[in-house]
Scaffold this motif. Structure first.
Motif, short mmCIF file in Angstrom:
data_model
loop_
_atom_site.label_atom_id
_atom_site.label_comp_id
_atom_site.label_asym_id
_atom_site.label_seq_id
_atom_site.Cartn_x
_atom_site.Cartn_y
_atom_site.Cartn_z
N LEU A 48 37.07 -19.66 61.65
CA LEU A 48 38.18 -20.43 60.84
C LEU A 48 37.87 -20.45 59.08
O LEU A 48 37.64 -19.54 58.23
CB LEU A 48 39.18 -21.57 61.37
N LEU A 92 36.06 -16.62 57.94
CA LEU A 92 37.43 -15.96 57.39
C LEU A 92 37.84 -16.72 56.34
O LEU A 92 38.03 -15.68 55.40
CB LEU A 92 38.79 -16.16 58.99
N PHE A 93 38.74 -17.77 56.36
CA PHE A 93 38.62 -18.08 54.71
C PHE A 93 38.26 -17.80 53.57
O PHE A 93 38.21 -17.18 52.79
CB PHE A 93 38.75 -19.81 54.67
N ILE A 150 38.29 -14.07 53.02
CA ILE A 150 39.35 -13.04 52.70
C ILE A 150 39.81 -13.84 51.26
O ILE A 150 40.33 -13.04 50.26
CB ILE A 150 41.02 -14.13 53.57
N GLU A 195 38.25 -6.67 55.51
CA GLU A 195 39.41 -6.56 56.40
C GLU A 195 39.17 -5.86 57.10
O GLU A 195 39.24 -6.79 58.12
CB GLU A 195 40.25 -5.26 55.60
N SER A 199 37.20 -9.27 59.20
CA SER A 199 38.21 -10.25 58.86
C SER A 199 39.03 -10.11 60.48
O SER A 199 38.95 -10.89 60.88
CB SER A 199 39.50 -10.31 58.10
N VAL A 200 39.09 -9.04 60.84
CA VAL A 200 39.95 -8.02 61.95
C VAL A 200 38.53 -9.04 63.30
O VAL A 200 39.64 -9.45 64.57
CB VAL A 200 40.50 -7.17 61.79
N PHE A 213 38.75 -12.18 63.46
CA PHE A 213 40.02 -12.71 64.29
C PHE A 213 40.14 -12.83 65.22
O PHE A 213 40.36 -13.19 66.08
CB PHE A 213 41.45 -12.36 63.33
N ILE A 214 40.04 -11.17 66.45
CA ILE A 214 39.34 -11.37 66.78
C ILE A 214 38.49 -12.07 68.26
O ILE A 214 39.25 -12.85 69.11
CB ILE A 214 39.31 -10.09 67.66
N LEU A 270 37.95 -15.27 66.44
CA LEU A 270 38.78 -16.67 66.78
C LEU A 270 39.45 -16.69 67.69
O LEU A 270 39.71 -17.46 68.27
CB LEU A 270 39.33 -16.41 66.21
N VAL A 271 40.49 -15.37 68.32
CA VAL A 271 41.57 -15.72 68.79
C VAL A 271 41.04 -16.45 70.63
O VAL A 271 41.55 -17.35 70.78
CB VAL A 271 42.19 -14.31 69.51
N PHE A 272 39.81 -15.58 71.59
CA PHE A 272 39.44 -16.26 72.68
C PHE A 272 38.73 -16.99 72.46
O PHE A 272 38.79 -17.74 73.40
CB PHE A 272 38.93 -14.47 72.60
N TYR A 307 33.70 -6.11 71.75
CA TYR A 307 33.84 -6.67 73.49
C TYR A 307 33.16 -7.62 73.60
O TYR A 307 33.42 -8.67 74.80
CB TYR A 307 34.37 -5.68 74.03
N VAL A 311 34.46 -11.47 72.76
CA VAL A 311 35.11 -12.58 73.71
C VAL A 311 34.56 -11.99 75.25
O VAL A 311 35.42 -12.73 75.22
CB VAL A 311 36.10 -10.71 73.90
N VAL A 314 45.70 -8.14 68.71
CA VAL A 314 45.09 -9.74 68.46
C VAL A 314 44.46 -8.80 67.20
O VAL A 314 44.37 -9.03 66.36
CB VAL A 314 44.75 -10.48 68.73
N PHE A 352 44.58 -7.14 60.91
CA PHE A 352 45.11 -8.18 60.01
C PHE A 352 46.05 -8.84 59.57
O PHE A 352 45.59 -10.06 59.28
CB PHE A 352 44.77 -7.30 58.59
N ILE A 404 46.71 -12.61 60.95
CA ILE A 404 45.54 -13.32 60.38
C ILE A 404 45.66 -14.50 59.63
O ILE A 404 45.77 -15.37 59.48
CB ILE A 404 44.27 -12.56 59.44
N PHE A 444 46.53 -19.35 59.01
CA PHE A 444 46.49 -19.32 58.19
C PHE A 444 47.38 -20.48 57.27
O PHE A 444 46.92 -21.99 56.82
CB PHE A 444 45.38 -19.12 56.71
N VAL A 451 46.23 -17.62 52.69
CA VAL A 451 44.42 -17.96 52.63
C VAL A 451 44.76 -18.86 51.52
O VAL A 451 44.14 -20.21 51.57
CB VAL A 451 43.48 -17.24 52.25
N LEU A 461 40.64 -28.63 61.78
CA LEU A 461 39.82 -26.84 62.25
C LEU A 461 40.19 -26.84 63.38
O LEU A 461 39.75 -25.57 64.36
CB LEU A 461 38.81 -26.74 61.64
N THR A 474 45.14 -21.47 67.83
CA THR A 474 45.91 -20.37 67.85
C THR A 474 45.24 -19.39 68.71
O THR A 474 45.54 -18.09 69.31
CB THR A 474 44.54 -19.71 66.11
N GLY A 475 43.94 -19.83 69.50
CA GLY A 475 43.97 -19.41 71.57
C GLY A 475 44.25 -19.40 71.67
O GLY A 475 45.32 -18.38 72.78
N PHE A 526 47.85 -16.90 70.56
CA PHE A 526 47.15 -15.36 71.02
C PHE A 526 46.76 -15.21 71.96
O PHE A 526 47.10 -13.40 72.39
CB PHE A 526 46.66 -14.84 69.34
#
Lengths: 162, 431
Positions: free
Chosen positions: A18, A21-22, A25, A42, A45-46, A49-50, A52-54, A131, A134, B53, B56, B59, B63, B244, B269, B276-277, B280
């Motif tokens: 997080l 990413l912050f 960006i 960009e 960041s993507v 983010f992927i 981060l999600v998992f 992958y 993840v 997911v 861009f 994201i 935030f 952000v 955080l 988020t997990g 998403f």
């Protein structure tokens, strides 16, 4: 070792992603304003983010924060008692393990298939790494679920003996 | 088609049996994919879920959640509650009105109904209990007003809808403002009716000094939605960048107020990472279910059927509202959004319905599902905070639910109410 991984590293990883990413960006906004845009910000960041999600999903597993509907479960646990509900909870965990296994095997296949494919703006970065990241998160999720399942099985066994 | 029906049946059974929502959706989708493609279920599941997911724009969601969490922990919630009390506390309904107004103000910070219910809920219900309000009524007002959260910008569901439908998130944010205010006003009228019937104690009048003091204290936090919408509208930053910047702004405010320690930030955080997990993973799993639905050709069938049977935009929107309200009974709103939008979009485009108007109608219809059993998450959260039973909660919330449905129907019938701000902002004719 496993407990340390489970309780600290995963959370630290999600929090770090997080923050990264912050920073990426925010840097993009500032650098673009002064006329030096990041062309790879960009895509970077993507990817972050992927992951981060998992990773976040693994943290949510640790903290049991995945959304569920407990109306029937609560009603039945009053009737059946905690002893019998262990079987129910064990079945839920087993189903989660099935999902994570199918997803995990798929991630192994996709990691192999895309291992040498490069990303556009992120020079040298391979699709396979996305992958792989993840996959690591999903293995951690599966580890947490498997540990809980083992605990439930032990509980069932001790219940059966007594 | 049979495979899909079995998959949806399995989905509801698994959810009822307390399998986490994301896993229920994922497992059902995997079953359908396996029935269609055999062993290819492995790579397809991985690829489609990760792609789900891979955006861009998405994201922005974590935030906005992070900004809201920092605001919440940084004492902003208390300041907002004080301001709401100063502004509307003396109206009939007292703290009930304060509850709704605080939700409207707080909505400009978090963009999530659940954050609103959890962040403000405990404080509001406790304050109302101390003043002698009925616990069930306090819980119902808290739950109903939290649905304003996703309508007033910033909004997590709008970010997700914008990414799915390819609609300007700036326009969606502007479009949500009037409906959000309308919802607030409608709920305040309902509270006033309760007050007339004698359910609410009368509050004391607040002096002018307190109003200005509260306004001064809360003003910096009220600037956040202006920064977000203004930044996107002026083209200075994208929605993700706006999120952000909102986080950075919240961080600076929290630092100035000195109510958060560095160790609190670590907790914040981790909590946002976890949220988020959890959110998403549902989006990723729904992307897989959506993939198999799309592959089955249901979208074309739906578009053809609607083309043959629906003659006007209003008729289609009414059907969408009915569908979303029913789906919202059984499905988590974000999952329903990710699933339904791609299915309905072709028909909506054929009938030339404005995608911003459609988005606001769909989002509100699905968010109302947060207040209805058996999957009404806010219902459960607020009932737990207020320490009342689900049955009591359902009974108490019914009048407020009716109010929200009336607002939804007004927004559906009069697109101009939704589109007035985006059209004004982008210099388009109003009608």
């Amino acid at each position: 070792m496993w407990n340390t991984l489970k309780s600290h590293v995963t959370s630290a990883l999600a929090a770090s992603l997080l923050v990264i990413l912050f920073a990426a960006i925010l840097a993009q906004i500032i650098l673009r304003a002064v006329g030096h845009p990041f062309i790879w910000a960009e895509e970077f960041s993507v990817v972050g983010f992927i992951w981060l999600v998992f990773t976040g999903a693994a943290v949510a597993y640790q903290r049991t924060e995945h959304l569920d509907v407990d109306l029937l479960h609560v009603a039945m646990s009053k009737r059946l008692g905690a002893g019998r509900m262990v079987f129910w909870d064990g079945a839920i965990l087993l189903l989660q393990l099935v999902f994570l296994s199918v997803f995990g095997i798929g991630l192994v296949i996709m990691t192999r298939q895309t291992w040498s494919a490069s990303m556009g703006a992120l020079e040298g970065f391979k699709y396979g790494w996305i992958y792989l990241g993840v996959l690591v998160a999903i293995i951690i999720c599966a580890g947490i679920v498997a540990k809980r399942l083992l605990h439930a099985i032990r509980h069932m066994a001790s219940g059966a003996r007594s | 088609m049979t495979t899909l029906l079995i998959a949806f049946g399995l989905l509801f059974v698994l959810m009822c049996f307390r399998v986490p929502v994301a896993i229920s959706i994922g497992l059902s989708a995997m079953l359908a994919v396996a029935a269609e493609l055999g062993w290819k279920v492995f790579p397809v599941s991985a690829q489609v879920m990760v792609d789900g997911v891979n955006s861009f724009v998405l994201i922005a969601a974590p935030f906005f959640m992070l900004a809201g969490e920092i605001m919440n922990r940084g004492g902003l919630t208390r300041r907002i509650f004080r301001l709401a009390n100063a502004l509307v506390g003396r109206l009939p309904g007292g703290l009930g009105q304060v509850n709704v107004m605080a939700s409207m103000l707080f909505a400009g910070m978090t963009g999530s109904a659940i954050s609103d219910a959890v962040g403000l809920g405990a404080m509001e219900i406790e304050a109302m209990r101390e003043r002698g309000y009925d616990r069930k009524l306090s819980a119902a007002i808290t739950a109903a007003s939290s649905v304003i959260g996703p309508m007033i910008p910033p909004s997590v569901p709008m970010v997700i809808y914008g990414a799915l439908a390819g609609v300007s998130i700036g326009s969606l944010f502007l479009a949500g403002l009037v409906p959000g205010i309308l919802m607030g006003v409608a709920l305040m009228i309902t509270v006033a009716i309760y007050a007339k019937l004698g359910y609410c104690p009368r509050e004391e009048k607040v002096g002018r000094a307190e109003i200005f003091g509260a306004l001064r204290a809360a003003l910096p936090s009220l600037a956040l939605p202006l920064i977000v919408v203004g930044g996107i509208y002026s083209g200075f930053f994208t929605p993700t960048e706006a999120a952000v910047v909102a986080t950075a702004y919240a961080g600076v405010l929290a630092m100035l107020y000195r109510e958060i320690s560095p160790s609190d930030y670590v907790g914040i955080l981790i909590r946002v990472g976890s949220a988020t997990g959890a959110l998403f993973l549902i989006v990723a799993a729904t992307a897989l279910l959506g993939w198999i639905v799309t592959r089955s050709g249901v979208m074309i069938e739906v578009a053809l059927w609607l083309g043959a049977n629906v003659s006007s935009q209003f008729e289609l929107l009414l059907m969408v509202v009915a569908l979303c309200l029913v789906v919202g009974l059984f499905m988590e709103p974000i999952a329903a959004l990710v699933l339904l939008v791609p299915i309905l979009l072709p028909a909506v485009k054929i009938l030339q319905i404005d995608l911003v108007h459609f988005g606001i109608v769909v989002i509100l219809s699905l968010m109302i599902g947060l207040l209805t059993p058996p999957v009404g998450l806010i219902l459960f959260v607020v009932a737990r905070i207020a320490e009342i039973s689900i049955q009591q909660m359902i009974k108490a919330i019914a009048p407020f639910l009716l109010t929200l449905i009336v607002v939804l129907l007004i927004l559906t019938a009069f697109p101009a109410v939704v589109l007035v701000l985006p059209r004004l902002a982008y210099g388009l004719p109003l009608w």
